[in-house]
Every structure is written in structure tokens, then in C-alpha cells.
Design a protein around this motif. Structure first.
Motif, short mmCIF file in Angstrom:
data_model
loop_
_atom_site.label_atom_id
_atom_site.label_comp_id
_atom_site.label_asym_id
_atom_site.label_seq_id
_atom_site.Cartn_x
_atom_site.Cartn_y
_atom_site.Cartn_z
N LYS A 78 17.91 135.74 2.07
CA LYS A 78 17.88 134.57 0.98
C LYS A 78 19.62 134.65 0.78
N TRP A 79 20.26 135.83 0.70
CA TRP A 79 21.29 135.92 0.25
C TRP A 79 22.43 135.42 1.33
N ILE A 80 22.06 135.71 2.92
CA ILE A 80 22.88 135.17 3.69
C ILE A 80 22.68 133.70 3.84
N ILE A 81 21.57 132.97 3.78
CA ILE A 81 21.37 131.63 3.39
C ILE A 81 22.18 130.99 2.43
N ILE A 82 22.15 131.69 1.20
CA ILE A 82 22.86 131.03 -0.01
C ILE A 82 24.42 131.03 0.30
N PHE A 83 25.03 132.19 0.76
CA PHE A 83 26.35 132.26 1.32
C PHE A 83 26.82 131.33 2.22
N LYS A 84 26.03 131.34 3.33
CA LYS A 84 26.43 130.50 4.58
C LYS A 84 26.33 129.23 4.30
N GLY A 85 25.25 128.68 3.51
CA GLY A 85 25.05 127.40 3.00
C GLY A 85 25.92 126.98 2.03
N SER A 86 26.62 127.76 1.19
CA SER A 86 27.58 127.30 0.22
C SER A 86 28.93 127.26 0.84
N PHE A 106 21.35 120.04 1.96
CA PHE A 106 19.71 119.90 2.06
C PHE A 106 19.19 120.77 3.16
N SER A 107 19.94 120.89 4.40
CA SER A 107 19.33 121.65 5.26
C SER A 107 19.06 123.12 4.80
N TYR A 108 20.22 123.77 4.33
CA TYR A 108 20.17 125.10 3.89
C TYR A 108 19.14 125.21 2.76
N LEU A 109 18.90 124.23 1.62
CA LEU A 109 18.00 124.36 0.48
C LEU A 109 16.67 124.22 1.41
N LEU A 110 16.35 123.43 2.19
CA LEU A 110 15.21 123.48 2.95
C LEU A 110 14.64 124.66 3.59
N LEU A 115 11.68 129.81 3.32
CA LEU A 115 11.62 131.49 3.42
C LEU A 115 10.79 131.75 2.22
N LEU A 116 10.81 131.12 0.90
CA LEU A 116 10.28 131.68 -0.15
C LEU A 116 8.72 131.06 -0.22
N ALA A 117 8.45 130.23 0.67
CA ALA A 117 7.00 129.70 0.54
C ALA A 117 6.30 130.33 1.52
#
Length: 135
Positions: A78-86, A106-110, A115-117
Motif C-alpha cells: 500500500k505504501w509503495i503504491i501511494i509513494f510511487k503514484g504520488s 487513476f491507474s494507481y488509485l485503481l 489491493l484492498l478488495a
């Protein structure tokens, strides 16, 4: 004048030299031998091990440990996706490419939502098949 040789449809499709049955079988086992070995080994393990009962009993212990590892990896992911996406989104905005920034966001949000679902989806599938009894 050219001499035309008559041949059957089978000869035309397969060539004049007919393959022997032994050659066909040998070629088939060379091509698919690994598949037969894996399938045969699986059948032997299940029959020698008493069937699916032992495999199902062992899977609950494996699932418990696998869930621990999965949730730890998911927290890191989750943190990798948040940092890389931002970083990608801010970089695209800094370059003035707002279309790319929207697509990136939107791709990183998806990916984050998926990942959460996933755990919820897997638990629902597990609930559906928990009532099924093996014969």
C-alpha cells in the motif's frame, strides 16, 4: 511435357513417406512427456497419501501462515503504491502534462482499491466453498 503423379489426399496432406506408429508415439511423448510426469506424480501422491482429506487438512495451517505473510506484504505494498503514484503524478503535473497526471493518478488509485478488495473477495469465495463436502 511434365509428368503428373497421382497421389491420395492422405499422401498429399502427410507427405509421401508415412510415419510409423512408433515414430508418432515417440514424438508425442518427447513433446508432452513433462506433462504426463507431473500429472502422474500428482495422482500417485494423492492416492498414496490417502486422497484429498490430508491435503485439505494441511491447507488450513498453510492458509493461516500465508495470511500473515499476505497482510504484511499488503501493508508494505500500500505504501509503495501511494509513494510511487504520488511521485509519478507530481512529476507529470510539474511537466505540464495534465492528461498523463490524471491517467497516472487513476491507474494507481485503481491498483490501490484492487489491493484492498482482494482479501474481501477471497474470503467471500472461501465462504462459498466452505459448505462443499468432498466425497
Amino acid at each position: 511435357m511434365k509428368k503428373v503423379e497421382k497421389m491420395s489426399v492422405r499422401e498429399f496432406l502427410n507427405g509421401k513417406d508415412q510415419e510409423t506408429f512408433q515414430t508418432k508415439v515417440t514424438r508425442h511423448f518427447k513433446k508432452y512427456g513433462t506433462l504426463y510426469k507431473i500429472a502422474g506424480s500428482t495422482v500417485v501422491v494423492f492416492l498414496a497419501g490417502g486422497g484429498f482429506d490430508y491435503a485439505l487438512a494441511a491447507s488450513s495451517a498453510i492458509d493461516t501462515k500465508a495470511n500473515l505473510i499476505y497482510y504484511k506484504l499488503m501493508d508494505v505494498g500500500k505504501w509503495i503504491i501511494i509513494f510511487k503514484g504520488s511521485i509519478d503524478t507530481i512529476k507529470a503535473v510539474g511537466n505540464g502534462d495534465f492528461d498523463s497526471a490524471k491517467k497516472s493518478f487513476f491507474s494507481y488509485l485503481l491498483i490501490y482499491i484492487l489491493l484492498l478488495a482482494l482479501p474481501y473477495g477471497f474470503e467471500e469465495i472461501d465462504k462459498m466453498f466452505s459448505n462443499v463436502k468432498m466425497a
